[in-house]
Design an enzyme around this catalytic site. Structure first.
Site, short mmCIF file in Angstrom:
data_model
loop_
_atom_site.label_atom_id
_atom_site.label_comp_id
_atom_site.label_asym_id
_atom_site.label_seq_id
_atom_site.Cartn_x
_atom_site.Cartn_y
_atom_site.Cartn_z
N GLY B 23 0.85 -1.18 -0.08
CA GLY B 23 -0.05 0.24 0.08
C GLY B 23 0.93 1.28 0.09
O GLY B 23 0.54 2.37 0.60
N ARG B 322 23.74 10.16 -8.20
CA ARG B 322 23.94 9.68 -6.89
C ARG B 322 25.19 8.64 -7.04
O ARG B 322 25.93 8.50 -5.92
CB ARG B 322 22.67 8.78 -6.51
CG ARG B 322 21.59 10.04 -5.92
CD ARG B 322 20.50 9.43 -5.79
NE ARG B 322 19.70 10.48 -5.32
CZ ARG B 322 18.33 10.19 -4.72
NH1 ARG B 322 17.78 8.94 -4.80
NH2 ARG B 322 17.41 11.11 -4.59
#
Lengths: 256, 685
Positions: B23, B322
């Site tokens: 979820g 990154r």
């Protein structure tokens, strides 16, 4: 903390295997101090070596956790009697001179086991208050309404509520004898009623918090705002909603 | 609401649901799209969905809305995404994502996300790594939390809506979304033809194990960061659902690509992220020129500071991607021993920015630093070090191209795994980020993923010739019983290994030897060691036998999955003999004078997806088969898949962020100097 104080820290933890508060017992654990130690890392150490201070084997303590950076709201519990998240409970500030640390589950929610309680009620209240924006659909409909930076700032401060339960736990008007829904949901009503599209359903939300257990049950103790980890202006929200519901009660029929 | 557009019930009147597991943003967006198509959903989650790991995303969400007059466009966003990913990302879904991004941000805005605003009341955008444009919409520095809450609220609304039958009549007691929070996904249920017909899950409070029929299953279960012990990920991110599906035959893609975020705060329980937005808002990374400089960092004058990213990357400065930034910090600390006081720390400094501005834009993350380190970051440089952050790899999923080369929305192939009826979306899939993800593309890929997965499943659902709900109860009972037996066996384990301790050792191993720098000799040992852990796992002890909210036994099950995926990651890293994005082997680096075989990025041999297939076990030890092609079927179609990457939309190019000036369209025609020069100094270079 000085080197010589880096001895084990004692944790007194209130435990219940079956979720029955009446038969809860206290257990003590010793956990070696380590840098950046917090209540979570101590509980994790207990998982790896589930033995009480006396050396008795015991099931690892259970608790809720997820993000560990105070943004998910999972790990709320009572630490040295104060309701807060366990992840931001740093041992060096809780126990600067090696004092024992006590940990208990919240008391205003049904207990499940050890430090886990059932906060379903808070989410049910969000349903009841229709805490959402009614959108027509997720298809492309262009940008939303323009919002002034000041309104955004107000909304953002309210929108950081994690449904963690601190305010509900600290509220004296939330108890077994009262149906009061607590501060968090009232502040959410303010949030959605503030939004340019959310306003269109403001009345429905106010209705949801006007009845039994609604905003009128607030006793103005102001504990909520003191314990909120996100510094949400809860008492201000309650005042706003109190005023808006009052207006609706007095003049709402004129608008129908 | 009118009668449902789809047939929501079987002939016998049972409601036909789709199961979504997870979820977070990807799962919730999938649920919303399914509900809008009229399809009811069972939504499973380890925690209340509002507490999902998406809350940890801080910096923002990318969308080329171009409100700053810089000439940004979705095409440029797409190109920077695939370049940032070192060409391992599938290009059609990336194009679809970049093109959909502006409307996604507008949608979130309509849902009430309190995005930061410009004085005119428009959405504000900030800079992020791997681009020179202001492309990142943000809500303070807790954007993920704010986005998750918005979708959570919309799903809560569907929890209150009735399921309609074909005539538009509400079916009593049936809501569009049925949430099962605190439930752990345990097994997929497949029929003899290999079609997914449901799942088995366990209630983490009562420990009940139950089978659920489902017309399709969608895993949206996030990353596997906890395999590395401490990472920036939430403790629920064990990768278990993917490990289970992989063991049941789903193909896992690019597992070796694990992103290391350059700036995190070390902690005993977790490595906490300090978002790239800190650098996007002007944060500078530096170390004292003399590592043993004892002065308070504020007292160290400019001339005694070393801004090593700005020196080496004059155009992108502190906002290189990154993987690049993490390797530079690593090289400073390990290679040169030049970290602060010789420790593994560098400064991330915002103290030159006005406090009021920082409070508006970054309070969420600066508060984390303050709370966990006890130092005020508004007036003191923060101390940070890289940490495991994100998995580019994940379950292999398909896509269908449209005529333009973008994604064909509505095709049942989008986000379909090779197991018919099983879908996968979000960080748990593999397709958008290639070898390295650009900052603020994760929130975008979760939501875009959900927006195409929902319609894909709806098409699949609509075309099913047989319903899972027409299968006999005995079929599902059998599956539940079989899992119950496994659980009972686990509960009876009386060995000597504590699963939490074993996990700690696994994490330490993976974090030390399988992250930022990889050496084949070391990886061989990692793989051997994982085997030893798997042997030790057979001697596990059930440290908790409680029948209520037992966490130790589900954790042991997750540990088994983590061991399986650890091997996929380590073995994939061992095999891939090149340097690409986050996967870096110094011995193969073409810029390393000491490299044994300086191949650098080896497109000839390695411009391909790693496809891992469960190979069963040899004793206690799991086996991985790496494959180059396979077939799968969906509906009546049989589809042949190879490991070829679709690079049809942007030509391969060397990835170089060291240049002084923008070289190609996708890296910055300088921000709109025309406007500036008209109003102020003629500085246009």
């Amino acid at each position: 903390m000085a080197e010589e104080n880096k001895r084990p820290i004692t944790f007194r933890i209130k435990r219940s295997l079956d979720g029955n508060r009446d038969s809860s017992t206290w257990e003590e654990f010793e956990v070696p101090w380590e840098p950046q130690m917090n209540v979570i890392s101590a509980l994790m150490a207990i998982q790896r070596k589930p033995k009480t201070k006396e050396g008795r084997e015991t099931p690892p303590v259970v608790w809720e956790q997820a993000c560990l950076e105070e943004v998910c709201g999972s790990c709320t519990m009572l630490i040295n009697g104060k309701v807060r998240q366990a992840c931001t409970a740093l041992i060096d500030s809780l126990s600067p001179n090696g004092e024992p640390v006590t940990i208990e589950p919240m008391t205003k929610f049904p207990l499940v086991r050890d430090l886990i309680v059932d906060r379903t009620r808070m989410f049910e209240n969000l349903k009841r208050a229709k805490a959402w924006i009614f959108i027509d659909g997720t298809h492309s409909l262009g940008p939303g309404p323009r919002v002034a930076p000041e309104v955004q700032e107000e909304a953002y401060s309210l929108s950081r509520c994690m449904t963690c339960g601190c305010c509900v736990e600290a509220c004296p008007n939330v108890n077994d004898a009262s149906p009061f829904m607590g501060p968090a949901v009232l502040s959410q009503v303010r949030l959605f009623n503030l939004h340019p599209s959310g306003k269109m359903n403001a009345g429905e939300r106010l209705d949801a918090v006007m009845g039994e257990g609604g905003v009128a049950d607030c006793g103005k103790a102001q504990n909520c705002v003191q314990v909120c980890p996100k510094e949400i202006p809860l008492t201000e929200s309650i005042a706003v909603i109190g005023r808006d519901t009052m207006k609706r009660a007095l003049f709402g029929w004129l608008l129908k | 609401m009118a009668g449902s557009k789809v047939k929501t019930t079987t002939d016998s009147g049972r409601v036909r649901r789709v199961a979504v597991v997870g979820g977070g943003l990807a799962g919730l967006m999938t649920v919303i799209k399914l509900c809008e198509a009229g399809i009811p959903v069972d939504l499973f989650s380890l925690v209340p969905v509002k507490r999902s790991h998406s809350v940890c995303a801080q910096g923002g969400i990318n969308a080329s809305v171009n409100t700053k007059g810089e000439g940004d466009s979705p095409r440029i966003h797409f190109e920077e995404t695939v370049l940032g990913g070192d060409f391992l990302a599938q290009q059609p879904p990336c194009l679809g994502m970049a093109e959909a991004a502006p409307n996604i941000v507008f949608l979130l805005d309509r849902m009430g996300v309190p995005f930061n605003r410009t004085p005119e009341g428009l959405l504000d955008f900030r800079r992020f790594g791997g681009t020179l444009y202001h492309r990142t919409a943000f809500a303070g520095a807790t954007t993920g939390q704010q986005l998750l809450y918005a979708l959570d609220e919309q799903v809560r609304r569907f929890e209150t809506e009735d399921v309609m039958d074909g005539q538009g009549v509400a079916i009593p007691g049936e809501k569009m979304v049925h949430k099962l929070e605190f439930w752990d996904f345990v097994q997929l249920i497949m029929d003899d033809a290999g079609v997914t017909r449901g799942l088995v899950a366990q209630d983490l409070k009562t420990m009940e194990i139950r089978a659920f029929p489902a017309e399709a299953v969608c895993l949206a279960t996030g990353g596997p960061g906890i395999i590395f012990g401490r990472s920036t990920q939430s403790t629920i991110c064990t990768g278990i659902a993917n490990a289970i599906a992989y063991k049941q035959g789903a193909i896992y893609g690019n597992g070796e690509f694990i992103q290391i975020h350059p700036t995190a705060i070390p902690g005993a329980d977790k490595l906490r992220l300090i978002s790239e937005s800190a650098r996007g808002e002007g944060g500078r990374v530096w170390v004292p020129k003399n590592p043993m400089d004892k002065r308070d960092p504020k007292e160290i004058p400019e001339k005694d500071r070393r801004y090593f990213l700005e020196d080496k990357y004059p155009l992108y400065k502190n906002l290189v991607p990154r993987d690049v930034a993490s390797r530079e910090i690593f090289a400073i600390c390990y290679g040169e021993n030049a970290g602060i006081m010789g420790r593994n720390e560098v400064y991330l400094d915002l103290t030159h920015k006005p406090e009021a501005e920082l409070r508006k834009k970054l309070a969420g993350i600066l508060e984390i630093y303050e709370k966990f380190v006890g130092v005020d970051p508004y007036h003191n440089p923060m101390k940070v070090f890289p940490a495991v952050h994100y998995s580019m790899g994940g379950m292999w999923v398909d896509f269908e191209r449209d005529a333009r080369g973008s994604l064909k929305v509505g095709s049942p192939r989008n986000h379909a795994t090779n197991l018919t009826g099983l879908y996968n979306v979000g960080e748990s899939d593999y397709q958008y980020h290639g070898a390295n993800r650009l900052g603020a593309n994760s929130l975008l890929s979760t939501i875009y993923g959900g927006m195409v997965t929902g319609p894909a499943i709806a098409t699949y659902y609509d075309n099913l010739d047989k319903s899972a709900y027409d299968l006999p109860d005995t079929f599902f009972d059998k599956a539940a019983k079989s899992e119950q037996k496994k659980y009972d066996r686990l509960a009876a384990s009386d060995g000597t290994e504590n699963p939490y301790q074993l996990h700690k050792e696994l994490g330490e191993l993976m974090l030390r030897d399988c992250t930022i720098e990889r050496h084949n000799g070391v990886l061989d040992k990692v793989i051997e060691k994982i085997g030893e852990f798997e042997d030790r796992y057979t001697n596990i002890k059930a440290v908790d036998t409680g029948g209520k909210a037992n966490q130790a036994l589900p954790f042991a099950r997750h540990l088994e999955g983590m061991l399986i995926l650890a091997r996929v990651i380590a073995q994939g890293a061992r095999n891939r003999d090149e340097c690409r994005g986050a996967h870096y082997k110094p011995d193969l680096d073409d810029k390393n004078p000491k490299a044994v075989n300086p191949v650098g990025r080896d497109d000839k041999n390695w411009l391909r997806s790693t496809l891992a297939k469960w190979g069963g076990r040899d004793g206690a030890q799991s086996k991985v088969e790496f494959i180059r092609e396979f077939d799968y079927s969906i509906g009546s179609q049989s589809i042949h898949v190879t490991d070829e990457v679709d690079v049809s939309l942007k030509d391969l190019q060397k990835r170089d962020y060291t240049k002084k000036k923008a070289a190609f369209a996708a890296d910055a025609p300088a921000p709109n100097k025309a406007d500036e020069s008209a109003s102020s100094a003629p500085l246009n270079k």
